[in-house]
Design a protein around this motif. Structure first.
Motif: not given
Length: 166
Positions: A139-166
């Motif tokens: 939500g904090l990065l919403a504008k940047k994630l909507v503007d850049s699909k590459v950043l959205l994909i990277i954020y989604g992939a990192l989120s999966g890794i971070v979830f597994s780590f936590i």
């Protein structure tokens, strides 16, 4: 920065992790249901604060409830497939379009509600915290994630890794 924003950030980045850590160190794995309940209440605080702004109407609350239900249903449907849970994607989508508070509450409630089926355990508060933080940050990065699909994909992939780590 307003007092309401400070309270929201404290709840998400300080109080919620402290609840999980205190539960681990002081209660061990014996009081995970109590810790999940306290974390659920703390997860609601930023959402309730947004009522002060008049941001939440019935339509918005229903959309958040439906997104939470979709993520829970997605977790049931894809349970047989290891390491594939659509919860993270739904939480990110909710946060991008409805805000960081909605992302946090969708993430944390998706974990606690779906674990009624999968079983509550000492992992539940960690799942709530992980998906909640993923939603809040999206939500904090919403504008940047909507503007850049590459950043959205990277954020989604990192989120999966971070979830597994936590």
């Amino acid at each position: 920065m307003t007092a309401k924003k400070i309270i929201k950030y404290l709840c998400v980045f300080v109080v919620a992790p402290l609840i999980v850590l205190c539960g681990v160190f002081f209660f061990g794995d014996r009081k995970y249901a109590f810790i999940s309940l306290v974390l659920s209440v703390v997860a609601c605080i930023p959402f309730f604060i947004s009522f002060e702004k008049g941001k939440n109407d019935a339509r918005r609350i229903v959309i958040i409830a439906v997104m939470t239900a979709l993520s829970v249903a997605g977790r049931f449907v894809f349970a047989p497939i290891p390491f594939f849970k659509p919860v993270t994607a739904i939480v990110i989508i909710t946060a991008i379009y409805l805000g960081s508070e909605a992302g946090f509450i969708t993430g944390s409630f998706s974990a606690v509600v779906s674990n009624f089926y999968f079983g509550q355990g000492p992992w539940t508060p960690f799942q709530m915290l992980a998906w909640g933080l993923i939603g809040f940050l999206a939500g904090l990065l919403a504008k940047k994630l909507v503007d850049s699909k590459v950043l959205l994909i990277i954020y989604g992939a990192l989120s999966g890794i971070v979830f597994s780590f936590i």
